[in-house]
Design an enzyme around this catalytic site. Structure first.
Site, PDB file in Angstrom:
ATOM      1  N   HIS A 180       0.902  -1.244  -0.045  1.00 23.26           N
ATOM      2  CA  HIS A 180       0.078  -0.097   0.224  1.00 23.26           C
ATOM      3  C   HIS A 180       0.921   1.381  -0.054  1.00 23.26           C
ATOM      4  O   HIS A 180       0.777   2.058  -0.904  1.00 23.26           O
ATOM      5  CB  HIS A 180      -0.951  -0.099   1.324  1.00 23.26           C
ATOM      6  CG  HIS A 180      -1.733   1.230   1.306  1.00 23.26           C
ATOM      7  ND1 HIS A 180      -3.250   0.943   1.351  1.00 23.26           N
ATOM      8  CD2 HIS A 180      -1.428   2.438   1.588  1.00 23.26           C
ATOM      9  CE1 HIS A 180      -3.807   2.182   1.448  1.00 23.26           C
ATOM     10  NE2 HIS A 180      -2.932   2.961   1.505  1.00 23.26           N
ATOM     11  N   GLU A 181       1.822   1.298   0.710  1.00 24.82           N
ATOM     12  CA  GLU A 181       2.889   2.455   0.818  1.00 24.82           C
ATOM     13  C   GLU A 181       3.686   2.717  -0.271  1.00 24.82           C
ATOM     14  O   GLU A 181       4.039   3.774  -0.886  1.00 24.82           O
ATOM     15  CB  GLU A 181       3.667   2.307   2.228  1.00 24.82           C
ATOM     16  CG  GLU A 181       2.841   2.361   3.483  1.00 24.82           C
ATOM     17  CD  GLU A 181       1.716   3.172   3.685  1.00 24.82           C
ATOM     18  OE1 GLU A 181       1.965   4.379   3.277  1.00 24.82           O
ATOM     19  OE2 GLU A 181       0.519   2.950   3.867  1.00 24.82           O
TER      20      GLU A 181
END
Length: 510
Positions: free
Chosen positions: A475-476
């Site tokens: 996600h990051e």
């Protein structure tokens, strides 16, 4: 075939763990959840893919109530691993319930009192502490947060930016009392933000040091003042350590005709009213509101709010609806400085650091990310872990920080990361994003990713992440590549408004 004594001891530990788990009728995932571990961790330990740790053994022993059997197997394994003999090994007692790793502190009683003083508020906290751990404790972390306009995050953020809270105005004092006399405590600042302070209370003063040793008890008291121009009409207590009893008191002027209400949130429940009523009493010209609870769950938050039906002299109107109108989650994130969806920066690829030449700059960015994660803990219980990428703070550099669900674990620092391999097997789970926190989305992700990333000295390594950490890290990295999780959702799958989302506080499903 297992041949070494250490391997046989590890096998015995895994077998003992499995025997007690199945005897309790628990799945591996259920046990991991009760112990506070990633759902896959118990499976890895029983399958001998992970070696048992002391923290894991203590939690398993306490949760499964194994009468010392699991702990004994761990001792046998640990003594062989370190080359110790049973006679030479001094072993601390197994706790009656598991405690968060990294701390052995239990709050046996907390009494928090907030008093309206006319020109502001005086806050006094009294905590009775017990060191149930194995190491002496030399410092204790406390937090001070203000929010002048809790129903208008943007206005509050601007106000505190223009009128920051300072350590000087707090006039912080702290004392300890072990029953043999009251001693002042020194303190040291940890984080200093406009509306938020973190402070270490030190078990020392000019006269000497007085650590809290295992098995000992002490009462600490600390107090501070905040002007009326910075303290909003609310008082919140967050449960960050195992706590036996929590009591909260508001002491307000009767002539202002205060009306008080309360709310609570936890890892397993959205915000709702306090489960027990607030008690009101009149003492001369003061109205006192008392509320308390026994054994509050870890990470629960209890907030008391009020309004004065008779206006304070020279008070600035809040223009806030009575009863505490709900504020959108995205507004709260925007107010603390999280860049929101629609900003062009979130769609741009982050700039790479030139390491080690940019090491100082990279460390400054990571420090800012770490400080923001601390601030975000005041706004939401991140039970599944949380990550933050530099572009979400308006910083266009390739850096991110990921904190696992196990808060005792060190955060993962990602500098110039890229995914170099991923498992073909995927699953779909709901994700949230700080940059549009009003919704949750069902996102497919690989169950394993291999990430190449830079170290401070410029060298590059490859780290493999599985299951929950693979999802959080991916996600990051998406943020650093200018993507949002909605880009990975299947066509036609709608976002779920957070008000309709029913899995807040539940662990990832693996």
């Amino acid at each position: 075939m297992t041949t070494s004594p250490i391997e046989r001891a590890a096998d015995s530990f895994a077998a003992e763990l499995a025997r007690h788990r199945t005897g309790r009728g628990l799945s591996k995932k259920q046990l991991a959840t009760l112990m506070g571990f990633d759902p896959s961790y118990v499976s890895h330990v029983e399958g001998r893919r992970h070696r048992p740790t002391e923290d894991f053994a203590r939690r398993a022993e306490a949760v499964l109530e194994a009468s010392g059997a699991i702990w004994q197997r761990f001792r046998e394994y640990d003594e062989l691993r370190h080359g110790r003999t049973g006679a030479a090994h001094r072993d601390p007692p197994v706790p009656g319930q598991w405690l968060p790793p990294g701390t052995g502190l239990v709050v046996e009683r907390e009494v928090a009192t907030l008093t309206h003083t006319g020109d502001g508020y005086h806050c006094a906290i009294r905590r009775e502490l017990y060191n149930a751990g194995t190491e002496p404790i030399t410092r204790y972390l406390v937090r001070v947060a203000v929010d002048r306009y809790p129903n208008d995050p943007g206005r509050s953020n601007r106000h505190h930016r223009e009128h920051p809270l300072t350590f000087a105005e707090l006039q912080l004092t702290a004392y300890r009392d072990d029953g043999n006399g009251r001693e002042p405590m020194h303190w040291r600042a940890k984080h200093d933000r406009d509306a938020f302070k973190e402070i270490w209370l030190l078990f020392e003063n000019d006269e000497g040091r007085f650590p809290l040793y295992p098995g000992d008890r002490v009462t600490i008291e600390y107090a501070y003042r905040v002007g009326r121009d910075k303290w909003g009409p609310w008082f919140q207590r967050a449960v960050r350590l195992p706590t036996r009893h929590l009591a909260v008191r508001l002491d307000l002027p009767a002539d202002l005709d205060p009306k008080v209400w309360g709310a609570e949130t936890s890892l397993s429940a959205e915000e709702g009213p306090l489960r027990t009523p607030i008690q009101r009493s009149v003492d001369g010209g003061r109205v006192v509101f008392d509320w308390g609870t026994d054994d509050p769950p870890l990470n629960a938050r209890y907030r008391m709010q009020w309004r004065f039906r008779s206006p304070e002299p020279d008070a600035e109107p809040d223009n806030a609806p009575s009863g505490g109108a709900r504020v959108r989650a995205s507004d709260r994130m925007r107010a603390v400085g999280i860049v929101q969806r629609g900003d062009d920066l979130l769609r741009q690829r982050a700039r790479q650091f030139d390491l080690p030449a940019d090491e100082q700059h990279a460390r400054e960015v990571i420090d800012r990310l770490a400080a923001m994660l601390v601030r975000l803990d005041e706004l939401h219980p991140f039970s599944k872990g949380v990550g933050l990428a530099a572009p979400q703070l308006g910083i266009g550099w390739s850096a991110a920080l990921v904190r696992p669900a196990d808060r005792a674990a060190d955060p993962v620092v990602l500098l110039n990361p890229r995914v170099v391999d991923a498992a073909t097997e995927t699953d779909e789970q709901y994700e949230g994003c700080l940059s549009f926190f009003d919704h949750r989305g069902l996102v497919p992700r690989p169950l394993r990713i291999d990430v190449e990333h830079a170290l401070w000295d410029g060298s590059r390594v490859i780290t493999s992440y599985e299951y929950a950490m693979a999802r959080l890290v991916a996600h990051e990295i998406d943020h650093l590549e200018g993507r949002l999780y909605v880009d990975r959702m299947a066509p036609g799958v709608p976002l779920v408004p957070v008000e309709e989302y029913r899995e807040t506080g539940t662990p990832w499903r693996y």
